[in-house]
Design a protein around this motif. Structure first.
Motif, short mmCIF file in Angstrom:
data_model
loop_
_atom_site.label_atom_id
_atom_site.label_comp_id
_atom_site.label_asym_id
_atom_site.label_seq_id
_atom_site.Cartn_x
_atom_site.Cartn_y
_atom_site.Cartn_z
N LYS A 1 -2.69 -1.86 -5.58
CA LYS A 1 -1.55 -2.72 -4.93
C LYS A 1 -0.87 -3.36 -6.09
O LYS A 1 0.42 -3.06 -6.00
CB LYS A 1 -2.13 -3.80 -4.26
CG LYS A 1 -1.13 -4.62 -3.47
CD LYS A 1 -1.81 -5.76 -2.80
CE LYS A 1 -0.81 -6.65 -1.98
NZ LYS A 1 0.24 -7.14 -2.76
N ARG B 1 1.65 -0.38 -7.12
CA ARG B 1 2.83 -0.20 -6.20
C ARG B 1 3.65 -1.40 -5.88
O ARG B 1 4.93 -1.29 -6.02
CB ARG B 1 1.99 -0.22 -4.81
CG ARG B 1 3.05 -0.10 -3.53
CD ARG B 1 2.34 0.62 -2.20
NE ARG B 1 3.20 0.51 -1.26
CZ ARG B 1 2.76 0.99 0.05
NH1 ARG B 1 1.69 1.53 0.07
NH2 ARG B 1 3.58 0.93 0.99
N ASP B 2 3.29 -2.74 -6.14
CA ASP B 2 4.16 -3.90 -6.31
C ASP B 2 4.93 -3.97 -7.45
O ASP B 2 6.09 -4.64 -7.61
CB ASP B 2 3.24 -5.20 -6.31
CG ASP B 2 2.66 -5.37 -4.94
OD1 ASP B 2 3.00 -4.79 -4.07
OD2 ASP B 2 1.65 -6.21 -4.87
N ASN B 3 4.42 -3.34 -8.44
CA ASN B 3 5.32 -3.32 -9.82
C ASN B 3 5.96 -2.05 -9.82
O ASN B 3 6.40 -1.77 -11.07
CB ASN B 3 4.34 -3.74 -11.09
CG ASN B 3 3.87 -5.09 -11.09
OD1 ASN B 3 4.66 -5.77 -11.60
ND2 ASN B 3 3.00 -5.47 -10.29
#
Length: 441
Positions: free
Chosen positions: A392, A395-397
């Motif tokens: 996660k 993906r968030d970064n």
């Protein structure tokens, strides 16, 4: 029709099935466009493609030369039935005969790696008159019926029982077992073990052994020194063909056009896909030695598919290979191997959860550990909450790569620059604080 991310995701989940997934658990990334080593959501969020999608967009996204070549081919002829001869089919086959080392000069075109391997199974059995096929447990060869049985990894299990005749053996570097500490020990003991398996199975019944030249999804594991040469000699002793699956590791990924070039061997059959077109269109191929090709000049090859030698896909292959050559992307992959190794060494110094990193060219993987005994962060075919959080975080970064079990992949497009490669590892560096926090001491 312009769609935002939410509508795109909802419609795709409502009306399509996703691979290797239960539909309710899928959380797809919405993608509107892609260029070079980046892709973007409809709202403009940028992702660094650190896995070349499925280890396949080797030249990078949106290359104008490939798009233009496909456009020209569409204006001329997109598809004719497989029994025809076309200029693009002739040119690509000649190019591959020049590219592939040794006496592999004849090619059967498919739509991907799985059907290339399916047809290699057929060719090996027909040529030798034998039925059994050897492969390794840490392998993945495709999701079609026979290739699921050829495959060793856990995706095979839900597809059993399958076709008979497939024999699995241990890899020279198994998952949690060692044939020896040194490359020489691993090679000698594994080949001794393999010869005993061949004896038990009856060498006169075995047509071929399939190997990923460099194990891909299941570890990015280059073979130990001397293994492939020793394997080829052992198989030749018993009249067994060597098939190298270069679907993932071929077309520059390892810093050579084909991975087997690192090891001084030429297989009897080679299969390829992915980087063949850099995934601009679906295409695979089986390449066979002159001896096997000669056999099928007077004997029927019992294989075929509607889209064999598809003109549009071949035009993508022709242009992709030209880009790879002209822009020296294979050389770039070889050059950046040292940068990837340097970044992995930096991670090992900084993060106690870092177990091991491997890289050959721009083919890389990092394994994580949960304690000082080296126990993997997640077990074979399992997961760990920290790995979910790490995925996660990536993906968030804005980093796209595959997190699998207790490892993650580092396989960017071969056009990546040193600065972009370090950009990806900077995100990874921050993310590993998550797995460090899960380290048990």
């Amino acid at each position: 029709m312009v769609m935002d991310s939410q509508e795109m995701i909802e419609l795709c989940k409502q009306h399509t099935m996703y691979t290797w997934s239960a539909g309710d658990q899928v959380d797809p990334i919405p993608v509107e466009r892609a260029e070079g080593v980046y892709f973007y959501t409809p709202e403009g969020k940028r992702f660094l493609d650190f896995n070349s999608q499925l280890m396949s967009v080797n030249i990078g996204h949106g290359h104008p030369r490939v798009i233009e070549a496909m456009h020209r081919q569409l204006q001329q002829v997109a598809y004719v039935y497989p029994g025809t001869a076309t200029a693009v089919r002739a040119r690509v086959a000649r190019t591959l005969a020049e590219l592939v080392p040794g006496d592999i000069n004849t090619f059967f075109f498919t739509l991907g790696g799985a059907d290339a391997n399916e047809n290699a199974i057929k060719a090996a059995r027909a040529y030798t008159g034998r039925f059994k096929i050897l492969s390794r447990y840490r392998s993945y060869h495709g999701a079609t019926n026979a290739c699921m049985q050829l495959t060793g990894d856990p995706r095979r299990l839900a597809n059993e029982p399958g076709a008979p005749g497939f024999i699995k053996v241990m890899d020279p570097r198994p998952y949690d077992f060692a044939f020896g500490e040194s490359d020489e020990e691993q090679t000698a003991r594994n080949l001794q073990y393999l010869e005993e398996v061949i004896m038990y199975e009856g060498p006169e019944t075995i047509a071929a052994m399939f190997v990923e030249t460099v194990t891909g999804t299941n570890g990015v594991q280059p073979p130990p020194k001397g293994y492939l040469k020793g394997l080829k000699a052992l198989l030749e002793k018993y009249g067994i063909l060597l098939v190298c699956d270069e679907v993932m590791c071929g077309f520059g990924r390892t810093g050579k056009m084909f991975a087997f070039e690192h090891y001084g061997v030429v297989p009897d059959i080679v299969t390829m896909a992915k980087g063949l077109t850099s995934s601009y269109a679906p295409l695979g191929a089986m390449g066979v030695s002159d001896a096997i090709a000669e056999h099928f000049k007077s004997n029927m090859f019992w294989g075929g598919l509607t889209y064999n030698s598809h003109c549009l896909a071949l035009s993508a292959a022709e242009a992709s290979i030209a880009v790879m050559r002209d822009e020296k992307l294979v050389e770039n992959a070889a050059r950046l191997e040292s940068v990837m190794r340097e970044e992995m060494a930096h991670l090992k110094e900084r993060h106690r959860s870092f177990k091991e990193g491997r890289a050959l060219g721009l083919f890389g993987m990092v394994d994580l550990q949960k304690n000082s005994d080296g126990e993997r962060m997640a077990p074979y075919n399992g997961s760990h909450p920290a790995m979910v959080k790490l995925g996660k975080f990536f993906r968030d970064n804005g980093l796209f790569t595959f997190v699998r079990w207790g490892s993650f992949m580092c396989n960017p497009p071969l056009c990546i620059s040193e600065e972009q490669l370090r950009e990806g590892f900077a995100i990874i560096d921050r993310g590993l604080e998550i797995t460090d926090a899960a380290f048990e001491g």
